[in-house]
Design a protein around this motif. Structure first.
Motif, PDB file in Angstrom:
ATOM      1  N   GLY A  31      39.680  57.500-125.614  1.00 26.69           N
ATOM      2  CA  GLY A  31      40.643  56.947-126.559  1.00 26.69           C
ATOM      3  C   GLY A  31      39.980  56.173-127.684  1.00 26.69           C
ATOM      4  O   GLY A  31      40.593  55.948-128.731  1.00 26.69           O
ATOM      5  N   ASP A  32      38.725  55.752-127.491  1.00 28.38           N
ATOM      6  CA  ASP A  32      38.005  55.008-128.532  1.00 28.38           C
ATOM      7  C   ASP A  32      37.515  55.959-129.625  1.00 28.38           C
ATOM      8  O   ASP A  32      37.170  57.116-129.369  1.00 28.38           O
ATOM      9  N   LYS A  33      37.468  55.435-130.845  1.00 27.72           N
ATOM     10  CA  LYS A  33      37.015  56.213-131.993  1.00 27.72           C
ATOM     11  C   LYS A  33      35.499  56.125-132.108  1.00 27.72           C
ATOM     12  O   LYS A  33      34.908  55.068-131.894  1.00 27.72           O
ATOM     13  N   ILE A  34      34.864  57.248-132.419  1.00 27.60           N
ATOM     14  CA  ILE A  34      33.418  57.224-132.627  1.00 27.60           C
ATOM     15  C   ILE A  34      33.135  57.219-134.130  1.00 27.60           C
ATOM     16  O   ILE A  34      34.009  57.560-134.936  1.00 27.60           O
ATOM     17  N   PRO A  35      31.922  56.817-134.556  1.00 27.81           N
ATOM     18  CA  PRO A  35      31.606  56.761-135.989  1.00 27.81           C
ATOM     19  C   PRO A  35      31.791  58.116-136.671  1.00 27.81           C
ATOM     20  O   PRO A  35      31.741  59.167-136.034  1.00 27.81           O
ATOM     21  N   SER A  36      31.973  58.066-137.978  1.00 30.21           N
ATOM     22  CA  SER A  36      32.175  59.294-138.760  1.00 30.21           C
ATOM     23  C   SER A  36      30.892  60.110-138.804  1.00 30.21           C
ATOM     24  O   SER A  36      29.811  59.645-138.447  1.00 30.21           O
ATOM     25  N   GLU A  37      31.028  61.338-139.261  1.00 28.63           N
ATOM     26  CA  GLU A  37      29.875  62.237-139.400  1.00 28.63           C
ATOM     27  C   GLU A  37      28.796  61.593-140.272  1.00 28.63           C
ATOM     28  O   GLU A  37      27.606  61.642-139.949  1.00 28.63           O
ATOM     29  N   ARG A  38      29.215  60.994-141.398  1.00 27.28           N
ATOM     30  CA  ARG A  38      28.251  60.354-142.302  1.00 27.28           C
ATOM     31  C   ARG A  38      27.564  59.172-141.620  1.00 27.28           C
ATOM     32  O   ARG A  38      26.343  59.014-141.708  1.00 27.28           O
ATOM     33  N   GLU A  39      28.344  58.340-140.926  1.00 27.43           N
ATOM     34  CA  GLU A  39      27.772  57.174-140.243  1.00 27.43           C
ATOM     35  C   GLU A  39      26.801  57.591-139.147  1.00 27.43           C
ATOM     36  O   GLU A  39      25.738  56.983-138.983  1.00 27.43           O
ATOM     37  N   LEU A  40      27.162  58.645-138.416  1.00 29.04           N
ATOM     38  CA  LEU A  40      26.275  59.132-137.359  1.00 29.04           C
ATOM     39  C   LEU A  40      24.969  59.666-137.946  1.00 29.04           C
ATOM     40  O   LEU A  40      23.888  59.445-137.395  1.00 29.04           O
ATOM     41  N   SER A  41      25.085  60.362-139.075  1.00 25.72           N
ATOM     42  CA  SER A  41      23.903  60.901-139.735  1.00 25.72           C
ATOM     43  C   SER A  41      22.938  59.789-140.135  1.00 25.72           C
ATOM     44  O   SER A  41      21.721  59.882-139.911  1.00 25.72           O
ATOM     45  N   LYS A  45      19.630  59.060-138.082  1.00 25.37           N
ATOM     46  CA  LYS A  45      18.566  59.536-138.975  1.00 25.37           C
ATOM     47  C   LYS A  45      18.332  61.044-138.839  1.00 25.37           C
ATOM     48  O   LYS A  45      17.196  61.512-138.674  1.00 25.37           O
ATOM     49  N   VAL A  46      19.435  61.775-138.873  1.00 27.21           N
ATOM     50  CA  VAL A  46      19.372  63.246-138.833  1.00 27.21           C
ATOM     51  C   VAL A  46      20.330  63.795-139.886  1.00 27.21           C
ATOM     52  O   VAL A  46      21.200  63.078-140.389  1.00 27.21           O
ATOM     53  N   GLY A  47      20.178  65.057-140.238  1.00 27.28           N
ATOM     54  CA  GLY A  47      21.014  65.679-141.245  1.00 27.28           C
ATOM     55  C   GLY A  47      22.464  65.810-140.800  1.00 27.28           C
ATOM     56  O   GLY A  47      22.745  65.940-139.602  1.00 27.28           O
ATOM     57  N   ARG A  48      23.369  65.805-141.769  1.00 25.30           N
ATOM     58  CA  ARG A  48      24.797  65.891-141.446  1.00 25.30           C
ATOM     59  C   ARG A  48      25.160  67.235-140.811  1.00 25.30           C
ATOM     60  O   ARG A  48      26.071  67.316-139.989  1.00 25.30           O
ATOM     61  N   SER A  49      24.424  68.301-141.186  1.00 25.54           N
ATOM     62  CA  SER A  49      24.710  69.612-140.598  1.00 25.54           C
ATOM     63  C   SER A  49      24.419  69.612-139.099  1.00 25.54           C
ATOM     64  O   SER A  49      25.163  70.218-138.316  1.00 25.54           O
ATOM     65  N   SER A  50      23.351  68.907-138.685  1.00 23.87           N
ATOM     66  CA  SER A  50      23.019  68.812-137.260  1.00 23.87           C
ATOM     67  C   SER A  50      24.066  67.987-136.521  1.00 23.87           C
ATOM     68  O   SER A  50      24.456  68.320-135.396  1.00 23.87           O
ATOM     69  N   VAL A  51      24.540  66.911-137.164  1.00 21.80           N
ATOM     70  CA  VAL A  51      25.587  66.078-136.567  1.00 21.80           C
ATOM     71  C   VAL A  51      26.863  66.897-136.419  1.00 21.80           C
ATOM     72  O   VAL A  51      27.525  66.862-135.372  1.00 21.80           O
ATOM     73  N   ARG A  52      27.204  67.669-137.456  1.00 15.91           N
ATOM     74  CA  ARG A  52      28.421  68.482-137.430  1.00 15.91           C
ATOM     75  C   ARG A  52      28.368  69.508-136.289  1.00 15.91           C
ATOM     76  O   ARG A  52      29.335  69.714-135.567  1.00 15.91           O
ATOM     77  N   GLU A  53      27.197  70.119-136.102  1.00 15.60           N
ATOM     78  CA  GLU A  53      27.028  71.114-135.040  1.00 15.60           C
ATOM     79  C   GLU A  53      27.138  70.458-133.661  1.00 15.60           C
ATOM     80  O   GLU A  53      27.752  71.013-132.745  1.00 15.60           O
ATOM     81  N   ALA A  54      26.557  69.275-133.530  1.00 19.56           N
ATOM     82  CA  ALA A  54      26.608  68.549-132.249  1.00 19.56           C
ATOM     83  C   ALA A  54      28.046  68.146-131.914  1.00 19.56           C
ATOM     84  O   ALA A  54      28.489  68.290-130.766  1.00 19.56           O
ATOM     85  N   LEU A  55      28.772  67.663-132.910  1.00 22.41           N
ATOM     86  CA  LEU A  55      30.163  67.270-132.691  1.00 22.41           C
ATOM     87  C   LEU A  55      31.029  68.466-132.330  1.00 22.41           C
ATOM     88  O   LEU A  55      31.917  68.372-131.480  1.00 22.41           O
TER      89      LEU A  55
END
Length: 210
Positions: A31-41, A45-55
């Protein structure tokens, strides 16, 4: 001709593990919200495309969900439909059902023993108050016991096994709360031998009769 190693899959798997570790370290719950794609990136310290794929991978596994206009949230594992579907498939066999019930008993006894040794009095008293004030199923009661036990991995294993069992039959409210309350009071008194005796000779006897 040499082949170029595919490093992108390794990167996204590493990101999945980093996100999992971040969720655990932050104490985030279903139920808790996790950081946004940009914040996670930025944070990992990884690219947003890698974060998007992981999510995307975590969402396909049913561990997170994205709500349009709101963000991404941790999903309750109990809602994971795969558990229910697999349970419906495996539990067609009577031997498997019997093995599952036996496995669940072993885990519940381990949870009880861990709670006797390490659960705090305050949390046990909260559980007693809950049992006194509410009607509950056997499954709901042992969900509380699994949470009392300080070993989080043991709790997670119980939840998975219980999810399979829940998918195989309709759960009824317990008809005799006194045996369950006696178990909790005995647990609070740290009488391990008596706790296991009550569990096997009263609680499990009652659940077989119902």
């Amino acid at each position: 001709m040499s082949t170029i190693p595919n490093t992108s899959s390794k990167i996204y798997l590493e990101v999945v593990e980093k996100i999992r570790s971040m969720i655990e370290e932050s104490g985030l719950l279903p139920g808790d919200k996790i950081p946004s794609e940009r914040e996670l990136s930025e944070r990992l310290k990884v690219g947003r495309s890698s974060v998007r794929e992981a999510l995307r991978a975590l969402e396909l596994l049913g561990l997170i969900e994205t709500r349009r206009g709101e963000g991404t949230f941790i999903k309750d594992f109990q809602e994971h439909r795969l558990v229910e579907l697999l349970g419906a498939f495996f539990l067609q066999d009577s031997k498997t059902k019997k093995d599952l019930a036996e496995t669940k008993r072993f885990i519940e006894m381990d949870c009880l023993q861990a709670a006797v040794k390490r659960a705090g009095n305050e949390i046990i008293e909260e559980c007693i108050a809950w049992a006194e004030e509410n009607d509950f199923t056997d499954s709901e009661f042992f969900e509380k016991i699994a949470a009392l036990n300080p070993n989080r991995l043991l709790e997670r294993i119980w939840r998975v096994v219980n999810s399979y069992e829940k998918s195989s039959h309709t759960l009824q409210k317990v008809t005799d709360k006194m045996a369950y309350l006696e178990l909790l009071f005995t647990l609070k008194n740290r009488d391990n031998e008596r706790v296991l005796e009550l569990y096997m000779n009263q609680i499990r006897k009652l659940s077989k009769e119902s």
